[in-house]
Design an enzyme around this catalytic site. Structure first.
Site, PDB file in Angstrom:
ATOM      1  N   ASP A 159       0.840  -1.199   0.000  1.00 14.68           N
ATOM      2  CA  ASP A 159       0.000   0.000   0.000  1.00 14.68           C
ATOM      3  C   ASP A 159       0.879   1.254   0.000  1.00 14.68           C
ATOM      4  OD1 ASP A 159      -2.545  -1.608   0.618  1.00 14.68           O
ATOM      5  OD2 ASP A 159      -1.191  -2.167   2.232  1.00 14.68           O
ATOM      6  N   HIS A 187      -4.836  -3.284   6.143  1.00 18.90           N
ATOM      7  CA  HIS A 187      -4.623  -3.587   4.722  1.00 18.90           C
ATOM      8  C   HIS A 187      -5.976  -3.978   4.129  1.00 18.90           C
ATOM      9  CE1 HIS A 187      -2.889  -4.947   1.009  1.00 18.90           C
ATOM     10  NE2 HIS A 187      -3.338  -6.177   1.191  1.00 18.90           N
TER      11      HIS A 187
END
Ligand SMILES: NC(=O)C1=CN([C@@H]2O[C@H](COP(=O)(O)OP(=O)(O)OC[C@H]3O[C@@H](n4cnc5c(N)ncnc54)[C@H](O)[C@@H]3O)[C@@H](O)[C@H]2O)C=CC1
Ligand SMILES: O=C([O-])CC(=O)C(=O)O
Length: 326
Positions: A159, A187
């Site tokens: 990410d 996440h």
């Protein structure tokens, strides 16, 4: 030459591992002076495929590959291990959220947490990649009461890397120009990529972008990138996930870049008002084989609301697997 260290990778015959293992064996993770013994775990039906991967690793003639163990027994795979990359788990398909995998995958991480507790090096560094990564890391950690909870982490680096690229491309600068960006939380689609403290080539990132792009384009693009890859590729991110796992472990073991932050899903100590004990992504720096949370980062009301929302989701995931948390 240093003495070899043991690196366990689970799901070793899967897509991510097909990229990851070769880079670990080449020295990309722990350095070109660090020999490794790979301890590879798979489920029994995948052992034949794993044998093929091991043959290919042999055929690379990596000078740093000091040995390999292929097994379907977690107690063997985690024996004396120094680094454990928990990749083995079912990936999601189109239309699923990562938490839809909780019931399919959660059990794996309680078994493996126990095996780590019983067999791994007391200094083991654990990275959970298998989804939902933060809650799976929590399950593994809680099943390993004899290991310091700081040693269990979840992968947020993909990410983080996605956010770096989006910002660099938007501002016409390079990745190396972007500093002090962080992705907070889970996440998942509630993760919060925060550029309020980031700089690009020395200038405040927020002065180079406008609020509508930040809110309506940047944040959802980073949050939804995994789903976009699944849609385009017909399978979930593999090479970029392996790359992020290498980045995460390399920085943890060898130190992160001076003057910059990395995002890591780690055991919350209550910093920034996030409930203690959740595996939550914070801005971190790594040195001497350890991480610390960057303190004093300014969070405005916009940020605080998003940090809370992703914390709330992690609490709900935790409560859904309460039966696996001793
Ligand atoms: N945290 C992150 O940023 C990312 C996480 N992922 C997750 O990583 C996981 C793996 O993804 P892929 O490699 O693409 O999947 P894959 O399906 O290609 O490979 C998974 C492998 O794990 C094995 N496995 C299943 N149960 C196991 C067990 N109990 N012990 C050992 N091995 C086991 C399977 O046999 C399979 O070979 C998925 O959960 C995926 O969602 C993927 C991309 C990014
Ligand atoms: O989206 C998925 O399911 C795989 C993953 O975690 C990612 O690419 O970030």
């Amino acid at each position: 030459m240093k003495a070899p260290v043991r690196v366990t990778v689970t799901g070793a015959a899967g897509q991510i591992s097909y990229s990851l293992l070769f880079r670990i064996a080449s020295g990309a993770m722990l350095g070109e002076d660090q020999p490794v013994i790979l301890q590879l775990l798979e489920i029994t039906p995948a052992l034949e495929a794993l044998k093929g991967v091991a043959m290919e690793l042999d055929d690379c003639a990596f000078p740093l590959l000091a040995g390999m163990v292929c097994t379907d027994d977690p107690n063997v795979a985690f024996k004396d291990t120094d680094y454990a990359l928990l990749v083995g788990a079912r990936p999601r398909g189109p239309g699923m959220e990562r938490k839809d995998l909780l019931s399919a995958n959660a059990e794996i991480f309680s078994v493996q947490g126990k095996a780590i507790n019983d067999h791994a090096s007391r200094d083991v560094k654990v990275l959970v990649v298998g989804n939902p990564a933060n809650t799976n890391a929590l399950i593994a950690q809680r099943n390993a009461p004899d290991i310091n909870p700081r040693q269990f982490t979840a992968m947020m680096r993909l990410d983080h890397n996605r956010a770096l690229t989006q910002l660099a491309q938007k501002t016409g600068k390079t990745i190396a120009d972007v500093k002090n960006l962080v992705v907070w939380g889970n996440h998942s689609a509630t993760q919060y990529p925060d550029v309020h403290n980031a700089t690009v080539d020395g200038a405040a990132a927020m002065s180079l972008i406008d609020q509508p792009w930040y809110e309506n384009d940047f944040i959802p693009t980073v949050q939804q990138r995994g789903a976009a890859i699944i849609k385009a590729r017909g399978a979930s991110s593999a090479a970029s996930a392996a790359n992020a796992a290498i980045d995460h472990m390399r920085d943890w073991a060898l130190g992160s870049a001076e003057g910059d932050w990395v995002s890591m899903g780690i055991y919350s100590d209550g910093s920034y008002g996030i409930e203690e004990g959740l595996i939550y992504s914070f801005p971190c720096v790594c040195k001497n084989g350890d991480w610390e949370i960057v303190q004093g980062v300014e969070t405005n009301d916009f940020s605080k609301a998003r940090m809370k929302a992703t914390e709330q989701e992690l609490k709900e995931e935790r409560d859904a697997v309460a039966h696996l948390l001793p």
